[in-house]
Design a protein around this motif. Structure first.
Motif, PDB file in Angstrom:
ATOM      1  N   ASN A  94      -0.610   5.701   1.871  1.00 17.24           N
ATOM      2  CA  ASN A  94       0.416   4.865   2.513  1.00 17.24           C
ATOM      3  C   ASN A  94       0.778   3.612   1.731  1.00 17.24           C
ATOM      4  O   ASN A  94       1.432   2.718   2.258  1.00 17.24           O
ATOM      5  N   ILE A  96       2.627   0.993  -0.455  1.00 19.08           N
ATOM      6  CA  ILE A  96       4.047   0.722  -0.651  1.00 19.08           C
ATOM      7  C   ILE A  96       4.248   0.122  -2.038  1.00 19.08           C
ATOM      8  O   ILE A  96       3.592  -0.856  -2.405  1.00 19.08           O
ATOM      9  N   HIS A 114       1.293  -2.652  -2.473  1.00 21.72           N
ATOM     10  CA  HIS A 114       0.349  -3.151  -1.472  1.00 21.72           C
ATOM     11  C   HIS A 114      -0.031  -2.024  -0.519  1.00 21.72           C
ATOM     12  O   HIS A 114       0.736  -1.086  -0.304  1.00 21.72           O
ATOM     13  N   CYS A 115      -1.221  -2.105   0.019  1.00 19.42           N
ATOM     14  CA  CYS A 115      -1.756  -1.015   0.856  1.00 19.42           C
ATOM     15  C   CYS A 115      -2.684  -1.557   1.931  1.00 19.42           C
ATOM     16  O   CYS A 115      -3.258  -2.626   1.783  1.00 19.42           O
ATOM     17  N   ASN A 116      -2.844  -0.757   2.964  1.00 18.58           N
ATOM     18  CA  ASN A 116      -3.912  -0.954   3.941  1.00 18.58           C
ATOM     19  C   ASN A 116      -5.004   0.045   3.616  1.00 18.58           C
ATOM     20  O   ASN A 116      -4.743   1.240   3.581  1.00 18.58           O
ATOM     21  N   THR A 145      -5.946  -5.369   5.058  1.00 19.94           N
ATOM     22  CA  THR A 145      -4.531  -5.240   5.393  1.00 19.94           C
ATOM     23  C   THR A 145      -3.684  -5.890   4.320  1.00 19.94           C
ATOM     24  O   THR A 145      -3.888  -7.048   3.967  1.00 19.94           O
ATOM     25  N   ASN A 146      -2.759  -5.091   3.821  1.00 20.82           N
ATOM     26  CA  ASN A 146      -1.826  -5.533   2.786  1.00 20.82           C
ATOM     27  C   ASN A 146      -2.520  -6.132   1.566  1.00 20.82           C
ATOM     28  O   ASN A 146      -2.134  -7.187   1.065  1.00 20.82           O
TER      29      ASN A 146
END
Ligand code: NAG
Ligand code: NAG
Length: 251
Positions: A94, A96, A114-116, A145-146
């Protein structure tokens, strides 16, 4: 069957099947090559590729990146050794993509995303965190997160034994920040007291930035190294010409 029919059959085979061998496309379907190096196209192509790329491929010999497991990772801290066992890292699918820059001539490639991410496993720890003496073992889960990351790669071009061109990684460096928030769920930090375990965990979460900075880097290093190795393998299998429709610079 007449001799002539047989002959034309063979000829047909020869022309349409035989000599295509070796030129069969190696790139998976999720690769949509750009016709230029504009950031807009590269961002979209990279974003399109990520969810499938991280699934890995036996055919291409590339490992699964989501999830991947860190079998054992010891993190030596000031006065504390924290060891993660079977840490399962998930969430890369996921990510981005924020920016992609590529200068083919200068052999330079930058990727920002960036990712979680979630890391889940078991742990043991002995020593101290900040002021607290720790003697614990149990389950550990870390949620990021992010998480923001920029990977800066110096590339080179190589030719394989068949004479096909490939991207290759010459060197890389990266920078990151822990993003908006890191959550820790760590059970039994103190074998002898559930209450104290809870209190210290709350303290760690209140001070998530400090804690992440103290013990996050080995995990991020591990993840980035694995991702770069996987990308390198992919480059070794899939020729340059199948990744981008721009003539390769002289090399
Ligand atoms: C590149 O050009 C080809 C041929 O014109 C086109 O089919 C393809 O969609 C283009 N690729 C991208 C990513 O725009
Ligand atoms: C990560 O999670 C937060 C909160 O749930 C959400 O707002 C954000 O869009 C997510 N980021 C990514 C890259 O998925």
């Amino acid at each position: 069957m007449s001799l002539q029919a047989a002959f034309s059959g063979v000829l047909f085979y020869f022309v349409f099947f035989c000599c295509d061998y070796g030129y069969a496309r190696l790139a998976p379907d999720y690769i949509h090559p750009c016709n230029d190096t504009s950031s807009a196209c590269l961002i979209k192509a990279t974003q399109d590729a990520i969810p499938d790329f991280v699934k890995g491929s036996q055919e291409l010999g590339i490992s699964v990146l989501d999830p991947f497991t860190i079998e054992k990772l010891s993190i030596p801290l000031n006065g504390l050794t924290f060891t993660f066992y079977r840490g399962k890292v998930s969430g890369f699918r996921n990510c981005i993509v924020d920016d992609v820059f590529s200068d083919l001539e200068k052999r330079h490639f930058i990727l920002a995303f960036h990712c979680n991410l979630t890391i889940k496993g078991t742990y043991d720890a002995k020593g101290r965190i900040l002021l607290f003496p720790i003697d614990g073992a149990g389950d550990a889960k870390v949620k990021l997160t992010n998480l923001r990351m920029t990977v800066d790669i110096k590339t080179k071009y190589i030719k394989d034994k068949k004479g096909l061109n490939h991207f290759s990684v010459k060197s890389y460096k990266y920078s990151f920040d822990y993003g908006d928030r890191v959550y820790f769920e760590i059970s039994d930090l103190f074998k002898q007291s559930k209450e104290l375990s809870k209190t210290v965990l709350a303290f760690l979460n209140d001070n998530w930035k400090l804690v992440a900075e103290e013990f996050g880097k080995p995990i991020v290093d591990y993840a980035v190294e694995l991702a770069i190795k996987t990308i390198e393998k992919f480059f070794l299998v899939v020729p340059y010409e199948e990744l981008i429709n721009v003539p390769i610079p002289k090399f």
